[in-house]
Scaffold this active site. Structure first.
Site, PDB file in Angstrom:
ATOM      1  CD  GLU A   1     -22.500  56.117 -30.856  1.00 10.79           C
ATOM      2  OE1 GLU A   1     -22.046  55.006 -30.513  1.00 10.79           O
ATOM      3  OE2 GLU A   1     -22.793  56.405 -32.025  1.00 10.79           O
TER       4      GLU A   1
ATOM      5  CD  GLU B   1     -17.319  53.862 -32.521  1.00 11.29           C
ATOM      6  OE1 GLU B   1     -17.771  53.028 -31.694  1.00 11.29           O
ATOM      7  OE2 GLU B   1     -17.993  54.288 -33.475  1.00 11.29           O
TER       8      GLU B   1
ATOM      9  CG  ASP C   1     -18.455  56.946 -31.483  1.00  9.45           C
ATOM     10  OD1 ASP C   1     -17.491  57.710 -31.714  1.00  9.45           O
ATOM     11  OD2 ASP C   1     -19.216  56.525 -32.379  1.00  9.45           O
TER      12      ASP C   1
ATOM     13  CD  GLU D   1     -26.748  55.237 -32.267  1.00  2.00           C
ATOM     14  OE1 GLU D   1     -26.092  54.906 -31.250  1.00  2.00           O
ATOM     15  OE2 GLU D   1     -26.250  55.277 -33.401  1.00  2.00           O
TER      16      GLU D   1
ATOM     17  CB  SER E   1     -21.846  61.122 -37.099  1.00  3.38           C
ATOM     18  OG  SER E   1     -21.628  59.830 -36.590  1.00  3.38           O
TER      19      SER E   1
ATOM     20  CE  LYS F   1     -21.083  52.129 -32.681  1.00  4.64           C
ATOM     21  NZ  LYS F   1     -20.761  53.549 -32.524  1.00  4.64           N
TER      22      LYS F   1
ATOM     23  CG  HIS G   1     -26.513  60.101 -33.156  1.00  4.86           C
ATOM     24  ND1 HIS G   1     -25.789  58.982 -32.850  1.00  4.86           N
ATOM     25  CD2 HIS G   1     -26.355  60.296 -34.490  1.00  4.86           C
ATOM     26  CE1 HIS G   1     -25.201  58.516 -33.951  1.00  4.86           C
ATOM     27  NE2 HIS G   1     -25.527  59.301 -34.949  1.00  4.86           N
TER      28      HIS G   1
ATOM     29  CG  ASP H   1     -17.479  54.698 -36.987  1.00  3.20           C
ATOM     30  OD1 ASP H   1     -17.605  54.228 -38.123  1.00  3.20           O
ATOM     31  OD2 ASP H   1     -18.408  55.323 -36.423  1.00  3.20           O
TER      32      ASP H   1
ATOM     33  CG  HIS I   1     -26.611  50.467 -34.230  1.00  5.65           C
ATOM     34  ND1 HIS I   1     -27.631  51.071 -33.543  1.00  5.65           N
ATOM     35  CD2 HIS I   1     -25.461  51.016 -33.730  1.00  5.65           C
ATOM     36  CE1 HIS I   1     -27.132  51.926 -32.669  1.00  5.65           C
ATOM     37  NE2 HIS I   1     -25.834  51.914 -32.759  1.00  5.65           N
TER      38      HIS I   1
HETATM   39  P1  PGA Z   1     -23.992  57.091 -37.521  1.00 10.90           P
HETATM   40  O1  PGA Z   1     -23.267  57.062 -36.117  1.00 10.90           O
HETATM   41  O2  PGA Z   1     -24.691  55.820 -37.731  1.00 10.90           O
HETATM   42  O3  PGA Z   1     -24.892  58.279 -37.413  1.00 10.90           O
HETATM   43  O4  PGA Z   1     -22.891  57.321 -38.545  1.00 10.90           O
HETATM   44  C1  PGA Z   1     -22.782  55.892 -35.526  1.00 10.90           C
HETATM   45  C2  PGA Z   1     -21.349  56.026 -35.082  1.00 10.90           C
HETATM   46  O5  PGA Z   1     -20.712  57.079 -35.230  1.00 10.90           O
HETATM   47  O6  PGA Z   1     -20.811  55.051 -34.580  1.00 10.90           O
HETATM   48 ZN    ZN Z   2     -18.731  55.961 -34.376  1.00 12.13          ZN
END
Ligand code: PGA
Ligand code: ZN
Length: 442
Positions: free
Chosen positions: A175, A301, A253, A218, A44, A404, A166, A328, A381
């Protein structure tokens, strides 16, 4: 000094290609050593991220191959051979000089190639100095901001329910974090988080059946729930049953850009029914306020689309005194976007992903800008990860206060948490705890 640099294609946690840099160097004793670094990859992703280089060859890995990026590592490496690996700024400057892309987004040379070399050289720098990586990064951070920086052990924000892009469930929010900020140490935080994760598995199995205990990208469970409140309820039940009510808080998130379309937020974006769950930005503000009052939330987030600074600011003005609002995709670890967020008071924190910007020095610049303005910095990450644990040392070195790295499950996630256990044991650094957003102030 750096003797040679080599690149290779390896696989990430999703089984997709990524790159590894291998740097040979000589220290004071003239013996040669080798260090490596591997680069993660997001799903994402934010629109303003530095650009990965991938082979356009549809006959290999469906066009995702990284042979060109591995080659680019070799080319970039020639620019740093002979340099002192402890001088990260000079190394990254030499690498960035080869970025001839008009937008300076590292397309062409590849942000993945640049970052691999940058991180591997940083590791070499620590070894030449004879200090742990987190200490070397701490020195670099102090140089970047012009004053000493206190190292702290970060609060592990454990993403134990996966949704969004995800996971294969209907959940729009990406998340759901357990945030053990009430623990006394990193070690205790990880233990009570991992205990709660195991109880959560039982809770999901009882309520939804064994099939719903499968995990997402994740390592968090991906039960087939649809509403964010249901996710929060499951977390609360697990925390209570595990006996950690006073120590674990919640965060989320939503990664809202992923379900923002035609001016509205579609919480049913993964379901076959069309148009069921659409909300305006104002309705999303209400939803977040409700979640923040119904649950012990401390962090949110990317609650809105990555170009909607105004809605972020509206929410931050309402709940920012007690909730950390993190940008982010909004910032992409990019100083010019963070400047915009500071001006509009969009959030009170930035997510730091090294591969969004593509070098160690630029990551430290973004961190320093945030810290000088009293913002939190949340080290992260990517959903596509490797066993490289660089960001664990980074989070301690810059005193970020929280990190995270997914659920306490799957070794590419645990590589970071386990490295933090080692750092805490060896260096006895204090735990940020409830001060995770303002870790300079305890
Ligand atoms: P991504 O997602 O690593 O798939 O971009 C992580 C996030 O959105 O924090
Ligand atoms: Zn994010």
């Amino acid at each position: 000094r750096i003797v040679s640099v080599k690149g290779r294609e390896v696989l990430d946690s999703r089984g997709r290609p990524t790159v590894e840099a291998e740097v040979a160097f000589e220290g004071a004793t003239n013996t040669q050593s080798v260090v490596r670094a591997m680069v993660p990859s997001g799903k994402s992703t934010g629109g303003a991220e530095a650009k990965e280089l991938r082979d356009a060859d549809p006959g290999r890995y469906a066009g995702m191959g990284c042979l060109e990026a591995a080659k680019s590592i070799g080319v970039l490496g020639k620019a740093v051979v002979g340099m002192d690996p402890t001088d990260q700024k000079a190394i990254d400057a030499a690498l960035l000089e080869l970025d001839t892309s008009p937008q300076k987004d590292k397309s062409g040379i590849g942000a993945n190639a640049v970052l691999a070399v940058s991180m591997a050289c940083c590791r070499a720098g620590a070894l030449v100095k004879g200090v742990p990586l987190c200490r070397h990064i701490n020195d670099l951070a102090a140089k970047a901001i012009g004053e000493p920086v206190r190292m702290v052990m970060p609060v592990p924000c454990l993403n134990v329910i996966n949704g969004g892009v995800h996971a294969g469930n209907l959940l729009a929010f990406q998340e759901f974090f357990l945030i053990p900020a009430g623990a006394e140490s990193f070690g205790e935080a990880l233990r009570i988080g991992a205990e709660t994760y195991q109880v959560l598995k039982k809770v999901i199995q009882e309520e939804y059946g064994l099939r719903d205990t499968a995990v997402g990208d994740e390592g968090g469970f991906a039960p087939n729930i649809a509403s964010p409140e249901e996710g929060m309820r499951l977390l609360m039940k697990a925390i209570e049953r595990a006996g950690h009510t006073t120590k674990i808080f919640l965060g989320s998130d939503p990664a809202a850009s992923e379900f923002f379309k035609d001016g509205t937020y579609d919480l049913g974006f993964k379901s076959a029914q069309v148009g069921g769950e659409k909300k305006s930005a104002a309705e999303m503000v209400e939803l977040y306020e409700k979640i923040c009052s119904d649950f012990p939330m401390v962090l949110l987030e990317d609650p809105f689309d990555e170009e909607d600074f105004a809605s972020h600011a509206a929410l931050t003005s309402k709940v920012g005194d007690r909730i950390e609002i993190v940008g982010d995709d909004l910032y992409c670890t990019n100083c010019s976007r963070v400047e915009k967020g500071l001006e509009s008071k969009a959030t009170n924190a930035m997510l730091l992903k090294v591969n969004q910007i593509g070098s160690v020095t630029e990551s430290l610049d973004a961190w320093s800008l945030c810290r000088r303005n009293g913002w939190g910095v949340f080290v992260s990450h990517r959903s596509g990860e490797t066993e490289d644990s660089f960001i664990a040392d980074l989070s301690v070195g810059i005193g970020a206060g929280h990190i995270k790295s997914g659920a306490p499950c799957r070794s590419e996630r645990l590589a970071k948490y386990n490295q933090l256990l080692r750092i805490e044991e060896e260096l006895g650094i204090p735990y940020a705890g409830m001060k995770f957003r303002t870790p300079w102030d305890f």
